[in-house]
Design an enzyme around this catalytic site. Structure first.
Site, PDB file in Angstrom:
ATOM      1  CG  ASP A   6       7.887  30.860 -23.886  1.00  0.00           C
ATOM      2  OD1 ASP A   6       9.080  31.102 -24.145  1.00  0.00           O
ATOM      3  OD2 ASP A   6       7.038  30.577 -24.757  1.00  0.00           O
TER       4      ASP A   6
ATOM      5  CE1 TYR B  34       7.688  22.587 -23.646  1.00  0.00           C
ATOM      6  CE2 TYR B  34       8.727  21.678 -25.603  1.00  0.00           C
ATOM      7  CZ  TYR B  34       8.750  22.533 -24.519  1.00  0.00           C
ATOM      8  OH  TYR B  34       9.850  23.321 -24.302  1.00  0.00           O
TER       9      TYR B  34
END
Length: 304
Positions: free
Chosen positions: A58, A127
């Site tokens: 994003d 992540y």
């Protein structure tokens, strides 16, 4: 004849509007595609130059190790060799590093093995979300890759919440499905950990007359590490936000467990700021399993 090229890269997501190419906004894919078209002398908009990525990040999200692939015909690939005394793959790698902006780094360019798909062949993605919750040790040099929170978080409660994430679940309370997709994902591990204070000077320096040894910039950061087969849109940042609310004693573990058991997207389960999130790694199976893995992942998931 088309050749599939694998590109391993990293980027600072601060000044990008995410990965995916957009007509009027600066994106990682847009910069990479522009560079490839320039080096391969391909007219912009040619349909065959499609970049497929392991995970779309994003706006504001970083990547230490992102993976993508692109199919290029061998005639176009040879165009980037020019005067160089090397093969086309290494020529492309060399030239990409010189035309891409400084907030994108190319780790490697290689010919992809048969069956490789950057997105569907991946086994899992890792992540890490980084937080500084200690005002005394906040380092403004890290402001683009950590989140600054002005109170100490309860890591014990946050890890209890993280334990509820592990396994196959519908993360509908914390994610947005793709069209015709699902928010069912399998999380392999998820935990919060505070980085130990690490001193800057080496063992050799300690033997000198230097009487001090400052900490490294990462010392004391609170990090959330999560590994899953795939992630739905906003999933990691929304889970982090929920854990942070629990760590600030604004939400309870019972609230979090209810959201996990009854997947429903609403206002209290939105994403936290993007700046602290980095895609750290994408893992793939051995070459002879790449195609079968891709076929398996393309099937729609269910909790069964």
């Amino acid at each position: 004849m088309l050749m599939r090229i694998r590109i391993d890269l990293a980027y600072d997501g601060t000044n990008f509007h995410g990965w995916a190419k957009q007509p009027t906004l600066r994106t990682v894919q847009g910069e990479l595609q522009h560079a490839l078209e320039k080096l391969l002398r391909i007219q912009s908009g040619d349909q065959f130059l499609q970049i497929v990525v392991a995970g779309r990040t994003d706006t504001g999200v970083h990547a230490n190790h992102q993976v993508c692939h692109v199919d290029v015909d061998e005639v176009s690939l040879q165009r980037c060799v020019g005067y160089m005394q090397t093969d086309a793959i290494h020529a492309l790698e060399y030239r990409l590093r010189r035309v891409l902006p400084s907030d994108i780094a190319v780790h490697s360019v290689s010919e992809a093995p048969e069956g490789f798909d950057a997105r569907f062949s991946a086994l899992d993605r890792t992540y890490v979300y980084r937080i500084c919750d200690d005002e005394r040790s906040y380092d403004p040099r890290l402001r683009n890759c950590i989140l600054r929170i002005r109170q100490k978080l309860d890591i014990k409660l946050m890890n209890e919440a993280a334990g509820l994430i592990i396994g196959l679940h519908d993360f509908g309370s914390f994610a947005i499905p793709n069209p015709n997709g699902t928010t069912i994902r399998e999380v392999k591990t998820a935990y919060w950990e505070r980085i130990d204070n690490r001193t800057l000077l080496s063992e050799t320096a300690k033997k000198t007359q230097i009487a001090y040894n400052p900490d490294t910039v990462e010392s004391g950061l609170l990090c959330f590490t999560i590994v899953a087969d795939a992630f739905a849109h906003n999933m990691v940042r929304s889970l982090v936000n929920a854990c942070v609310q629990i760590g600030m004693h604004k939400k309870t573990l019972d609230w979090f467990e209810e959201k996990m058991q009854h997947p429903l997207r609403e206002g209290s389960t939105g994403p936290i700021d993007a700046c602290g999130l980095t895609l750290e790694h994408v893992e793939y199976p051995q070459d002879d399993l790449l195609a079968s893995r891709a076929d398996l992942v393309r099937a729609k998931r269910s909790l069964d």
